[in-house]
Design an enzyme around this catalytic site. Structure first.
Site, PDB file in Angstrom:
ATOM      1  N   ASP A  48       0.826  -1.209   0.000  1.00  0.00           N
ATOM      2  CA  ASP A  48       0.000   0.000   0.000  1.00  0.00           C
ATOM      3  C   ASP A  48       0.860   1.259   0.000  1.00  0.00           C
ATOM      4  O   ASP A  48       0.609   2.195  -0.744  1.00  0.00           O
ATOM      5  CB  ASP A  48      -0.905   0.020   1.233  1.00  0.00           C
ATOM      6  CG  ASP A  48      -1.814  -1.203   1.281  1.00  0.00           C
ATOM      7  OD1 ASP A  48      -2.287  -1.630   0.216  1.00  0.00           O
ATOM      8  OD2 ASP A  48      -2.033  -1.728   2.378  1.00  0.00           O
ATOM      9  N   HIS A  73       2.065  18.287   2.221  1.00  0.00           N
ATOM     10  CA  HIS A  73       1.888  17.222   1.226  1.00  0.00           C
ATOM     11  C   HIS A  73       2.185  15.859   1.852  1.00  0.00           C
ATOM     12  O   HIS A  73       3.015  15.739   2.742  1.00  0.00           O
ATOM     13  CB  HIS A  73       2.828  17.453   0.038  1.00  0.00           C
ATOM     14  CG  HIS A  73       2.289  18.421  -0.970  1.00  0.00           C
ATOM     15  ND1 HIS A  73       3.100  19.122  -1.827  1.00  0.00           N
ATOM     16  CD2 HIS A  73       1.018  18.815  -1.254  1.00  0.00           C
ATOM     17  CE1 HIS A  73       2.356  19.900  -2.600  1.00  0.00           C
ATOM     18  NE2 HIS A  73       1.094  19.726  -2.269  1.00  0.00           N
ATOM     19  N   HIS A  76       5.500  14.509   2.693  1.00  0.00           N
ATOM     20  CA  HIS A  76       6.215  15.152   3.803  1.00  0.00           C
ATOM     21  C   HIS A  76       5.566  14.897   5.162  1.00  0.00           C
ATOM     22  O   HIS A  76       6.215  15.053   6.186  1.00  0.00           O
ATOM     23  CB  HIS A  76       6.349  16.659   3.542  1.00  0.00           C
ATOM     24  CG  HIS A  76       7.246  16.957   2.386  1.00  0.00           C
ATOM     25  ND1 HIS A  76       8.533  17.403   2.518  1.00  0.00           N
ATOM     26  CD2 HIS A  76       7.057  16.795   1.044  1.00  0.00           C
ATOM     27  CE1 HIS A  76       9.092  17.521   1.318  1.00  0.00           C
ATOM     28  NE2 HIS A  76       8.211  17.165   0.408  1.00  0.00           N
ATOM     29  N   HIS A 139       4.999  27.207  -3.098  1.00  0.00           N
ATOM     30  CA  HIS A 139       4.928  25.811  -3.531  1.00  0.00           C
ATOM     31  C   HIS A 139       3.471  25.532  -3.871  1.00  0.00           C
ATOM     32  O   HIS A 139       2.633  26.421  -3.784  1.00  0.00           O
ATOM     33  CB  HIS A 139       5.468  24.910  -2.407  1.00  0.00           C
ATOM     34  CG  HIS A 139       5.554  23.469  -2.761  1.00  0.00           C
ATOM     35  ND1 HIS A 139       6.091  23.033  -3.943  1.00  0.00           N
ATOM     36  CD2 HIS A 139       5.174  22.339  -2.092  1.00  0.00           C
ATOM     37  CE1 HIS A 139       6.043  21.701  -3.971  1.00  0.00           C
ATOM     38  NE2 HIS A 139       5.464  21.263  -2.864  1.00  0.00           N
ATOM     39  N   ASP A 161      10.242  22.524  -0.284  1.00  0.00           N
ATOM     40  CA  ASP A 161       9.863  22.356  -1.692  1.00  0.00           C
ATOM     41  C   ASP A 161       9.507  23.750  -2.163  1.00  0.00           C
ATOM     42  O   ASP A 161       8.574  24.363  -1.639  1.00  0.00           O
ATOM     43  CB  ASP A 161       8.636  21.454  -1.830  1.00  0.00           C
ATOM     44  CG  ASP A 161       8.969  19.988  -1.620  1.00  0.00           C
ATOM     45  OD1 ASP A 161      10.069  19.695  -1.122  1.00  0.00           O
ATOM     46  OD2 ASP A 161       8.116  19.145  -1.942  1.00  0.00           O
ATOM     47  N   ASP A 193      15.979  21.737  -2.934  1.00  0.00           N
ATOM     48  CA  ASP A 193      15.037  20.982  -3.768  1.00  0.00           C
ATOM     49  C   ASP A 193      15.589  20.738  -5.181  1.00  0.00           C
ATOM     50  O   ASP A 193      15.939  21.678  -5.873  1.00  0.00           O
ATOM     51  CB  ASP A 193      13.751  21.831  -3.830  1.00  0.00           C
ATOM     52  CG  ASP A 193      12.626  21.211  -4.646  1.00  0.00           C
ATOM     53  OD1 ASP A 193      12.802  20.112  -5.190  1.00  0.00           O
ATOM     54  OD2 ASP A 193      11.553  21.858  -4.704  1.00  0.00           O
ATOM     55  N   HIS A 366       7.723  23.372  -8.273  1.00  0.00           N
ATOM     56  CA  HIS A 366       9.149  23.331  -7.940  1.00  0.00           C
ATOM     57  C   HIS A 366       9.923  24.236  -8.887  1.00  0.00           C
ATOM     58  O   HIS A 366       9.545  24.415 -10.037  1.00  0.00           O
ATOM     59  CB  HIS A 366       9.690  21.903  -8.062  1.00  0.00           C
ATOM     60  CG  HIS A 366       9.043  20.927  -7.128  1.00  0.00           C
ATOM     61  ND1 HIS A 366       9.536  20.655  -5.873  1.00  0.00           N
ATOM     62  CD2 HIS A 366       7.934  20.178  -7.266  1.00  0.00           C
ATOM     63  CE1 HIS A 366       8.760  19.759  -5.282  1.00  0.00           C
ATOM     64  NE2 HIS A 366       7.775  19.452  -6.102  1.00  0.00           N
TER      65      HIS A 366
END
Lengths: 580, 580
Positions: A48, A73, A76, A139, A161, A193, A366
């Site tokens: 998964d 996100h 993260h 971002h 990011d 990044d 990005h």
């Protein structure tokens, strides 16, 4: 001044995109930055999720000071529900990020008493030898932060990011002068990044998307159906604003979109003028040129609202000729086929579909090459560790820094688990912490067992054949014909004859070697294994000859008439249940 | 003038990219254009290849006049080994294409007596009511042809897979004036390549690749290792030419590259100056800046030469820092992850890797929007059928023609199996021929059984659990404990306890309902099925509770003590063999 080294230890996200996690260690203090998850690649059958391996942290619990999260996100924050029950560390995150973490913990039913400390741009948090200051970056989700980390041997800047956007939809542009002042003072290390290091030039501002949406809504004679990532709240704001400008009302559909909009309004990240949103009853009566539908499904997820529309299985919205569908997102690597299939189905239903290849209806979150160069130029770090990328991205980012004059010895292309020991003058990789492939499969979290994955792979290619036979333990020899059952091996209509033949093959093989294989009395381990090998070998050859396929063959030998064997006692359910 | 209709029947390649095949039918004559294969998508587990469904052709064998092949790519010739044994039709193809077809037939050991008639640019072939003239077009393999097909109701132009290149590496640029003259006379139908309709502008000439390679070889201080498609013979020519210019010798590695080079030299498509190629013994002694290595592996194929170099398992070439690797190809959709993994490994070995995102080291072989417009403008067809594309490509190509003024009713977005009946003034889709998903899996060719694929999918997610038990047919009830065997379900170290518990679950479930489940005497079908359901339900719930996984559960009930049951006769191998 200290002579101790700063250790930089990536635990996830370097060499693979996803499951970001990085540890900084100085003396007896460790801080952790981010704790993300990753979705598995195709060959990790049945897995998964993947999460970072935290065994290094678990061994040093007493030194852990906290987890700092750069933004909300999943790559993260997504590992937190699995990690926090083992590491009850305080979390430092901005308001929106904190709300998303709470939602994540709730959804996964994580048991933790962790405290989330809400920070904002400019907040300073001291964790042992580290003082962390948060600075805002742009971002594809609001409230994303970069980090200025003061350590006893110098300043570390973590980009988060980021991209540069001088006209962001939500929030302020990054304060470049703050970074420039820092650069002038001297920065030891930049962690930056690398996601879009392959792209030349600058990533365009979100504003170009507003212009594209404006142009589309102006020209569309029917409904405009727009899908994007639900966490891309600034895009939702753009859609709402452009819809309002064109006197279109906005209907929202899809679970994650329906969840995020009230949350974003409540926390102040989304401003929706009153009278813009509409409910289904209103939608039914609105002329099509006064409608915008904002929906989930930007990745072609099979159960998402947009895909249900494309397949005519959405209960409220059917695609009709005259509809314009806007895919305001990029396909995440691995999702391309699903996204393309969705676009094809929408065209087939008569919609006009507009996607990133045809018009600039999406810009990514990005920075491209010129932004990475600008950051290097402003921060002027002594050392660079490229983060957030596959190996080629990290390599290219290091080369980019070298092309601006940074010595090759000062750029470190690390991979997960590397321990970079950094002094004020030089650094070197001094070792590796253990990094396993930690996965979540159902309720089980652990290292992937390669035997299980290998079996799944084999099963998925040519299926499985079970051969069941009963051996008479008293007299030796078979009782009855073997039973042969297959799954995923061969079409039902072909299997009848083949199975019958294969039973004969097994019988013949065993009888051929009858004297060696069967003895009176219970089968010893060696005899059982000889029988199994015989069955497997004879069927393998037979099936390959007939079909050129190689199913997994599993012989199961049951014995009856063993001296030790008797009917099991008629246990009742209650007494047995306690062992279960 | 005839009042009969021309039927256009795509049998593959419309709606999906790959396995191209198209039939044209007029009165009692059918011609077939191309016969390609397609590689399966990820979810078609265990399937090797897909080929067009030719049942419509098989029903009309007496009307079939021949197969015309436009070029030698697998998506245009790869189905021939499977189709020709059933349809022994004459083939018309250019020299190189014919050689590649022969190689394909040999490799797949196809039994056919089909004749390959070699044609060239300007050849005219009459097949019943059709006269086919071949005209050269530029594509990513030499000897690619478009077709001008004269029919009783008008001229059909088939573009082939094409782009416009005024400075091709091999062959001549397409004779556009011929098409313009044809357009002036009147063309009924254009069948035109839609692959790159999403791209604005023109596809660049192959010449830009020569410039990029020149620049790279000039700047490289070490070896230059180049990979491309082995059928892209013009690219091989470019590599050889640029290497010669820089006094580098060329070493060739990888099976398909080693095969194609002599074939292409012998047939005159590749010109290699003497002294350029080098063997391994020479390679070992050459300074690195005098070496070019041309290799297979542009798609990251796991056993290809480049991937073996990247993994340090190539017996002759190891990557060393200073090497430059050029990926002179694009990733075919579905191969991106393998290609990226290869690039990452090459960077990790210290190579500098240059790929299409970073430098124009590849141009593709299909025309972009402006070329498609130019073709429409020159040919001026009354009708357009976009070919060679997924549904969105075909839709966009029709829209493109409409934007040039073609009426919407004159563009036909077809899908495989559609029968387009075309008259001189109008056309309509009049029906559909049966189109199944015909696959090759091992030796078996046939329609995909969705039950088999579904089982493979389930097996690949959570594996399989077999439950074997012996029932006493005389007394009723179990003999011994059930045996439970798993594959792909759970790690070995966890499985011991779980299996033991699951045996108890089965015993408890059966005993709980003992009266209803067991009777004396042989099990009837219904009783057997009740037992199986009980076992499956109890284990499904147990495993889900313990692991959140859902393996396929297969109960196998063996009976002993049946009145009818006796020891099988001791057949010997020889007598049984005849049934096998």
């Amino acid at each position: 001044m200290s002579t101790q080294k700063l250790k930089v230890i990536p635990l996830g996200g370097l060499g693979e995109i996803g499951k970001n996690m990085l540890a900084l260690e100085y003396a007896d203090d460790i801080i952790v930055i981010d704790a993300g998850l990753m979705f598995p690649s195709e060959e990790m059958l049945g897995v998964d999720l993947l999460i970072p391996d935290i065994s290094y942290l678990l061994q040093r619990q007493q030194n852990l000071r906290g987890i700092v999260i750069t933004h909300g996100h999943e790559d993260h924050i997504g590992a937190l529900p699995y990690i926090l029950p083992q590491l009850a560390l305080p979390i430092y995150a901005t308001k929106l990020t904190g709300r998303l973490i709470l939602a994540e913990l709730k959804q996964r039913r994580a048991k933790t008493r962790t405290k989330i400390n809400v920070v904002h741009a400019g907040s300073k948090v001291t964790l042992g030898n580290f003082t962390i200051e948060f600075f805002p970056v742009c971002h594809s989700i609001p409230d994303t932060m970069g980090l200025i980390i003061r350590t006893p041997i110098g300043i570390v800047v973590h980009s988060g990011d980021f991209k540069l956007d001088y006209t962001p939809v939500i929030g302020e542009p990054a304060d470049l002068s703050q970074l420039a002042r820092l650069g002038a003072k001297g920065v030891l290390l930049l962690l930056s990044d690398s996601t879009y290091v392959e792209l030349p030039g600058y990533t365009p501002s979100e504003q170009v998307v507003s212009e594209a949406l404006d142009h589309i809504m102006l020209g569309a004679s029917g409904r405009v159906i727009i899908t994007t990532f639900s966490s891309l709240i600034s895009r939702i704001q753009q859609v709402v604003d452009v819809a309002a400008k064109h006197n279109r009302r906005v209907f929202i559909t899809g679970r994650s979109m329906e969840e995020i909009v009230p949350l974003a309004v409540e926390t102040g990240y989304l401003a929706i003028p009153s009278g813009i949103l509409c409910c289904f009853d209103e939608l039914k009566h609105l002329p099509h040129n006064q409608v915008v539908i904002l929906t989930t499904g930007s990745q072609g997820e099979p159960t998402s609202a947009l895909v249900r529309m494309a397949n005519r299985s959405h209960s409220q919205v059917q695609i009709v000729p005259g509809d314009t569908v806007v895919m305001s997102a990029t396909s995440i690597p691995g999702n391309e086929a699903l996204v393309n299939k969705t676009i094809d189905s929408l065209f087939r239903q008569g919609a006009n579909v507009i996607y990133a290849k045809l018009s600039q209806v999406h810009v990514h979150g990005h920075g491209s090459q010129e932004e990475l160069k600008l950051l290097l130029n402003l921060v002027k770090p002594k050392f660079l560790v490229p983060i957030h990328g596959e190996y080629r991205h990290l390599s290219l980012h290091a080369k980019l820094a070298q092309s601006l004059g940074m010595p090759g010895d000062n750029t470190f292309v690390l991979e997960d688990g590397d321990i970079l020991e950094l002094g004020q003058e030089s650094g070197k990789v001094s070792g590796k912490v253990p990094i396993g492939n930690v996965y979540v499969n159902g309720l089980v979290t652990g290292e992937i067992d390669s035997a299980v994955l290998r079996d799944r792979k084999l099963l998925s290619r040519d299926g499985v054949v079970m051969v069941n036979l009963v051996v008479d333990a008293q007299k030796g020899g078979l009782i009855g014909r073997p039973r042969i059952i297959t799954r995923g091996f061969i079409d039902a209509w072909e299997s009848g004859v083949l199975i019958e033949k294969s039973q004969d093959v097994v019988i013949a093989a065993l009888n051929h070697d009858r004297k060696n294989l069967f003895r009176r009395g219970t089968l010893a381990t060696r005899e059982r294994s000889n029988l199994e090998t015989k069955i497997r070998d004879s069927l393998k050859a037979f099936f390959y000859k007939e079909t050129h396929r190689r199913p997994i063959i599993i012989p199961v030998i049951m014995e009856v008439g063993k001296p030790s064997m008797e009917k099991i006692p008629s246990t009742n359910y209650e007494t047995l249940n306690k062992f279960v």
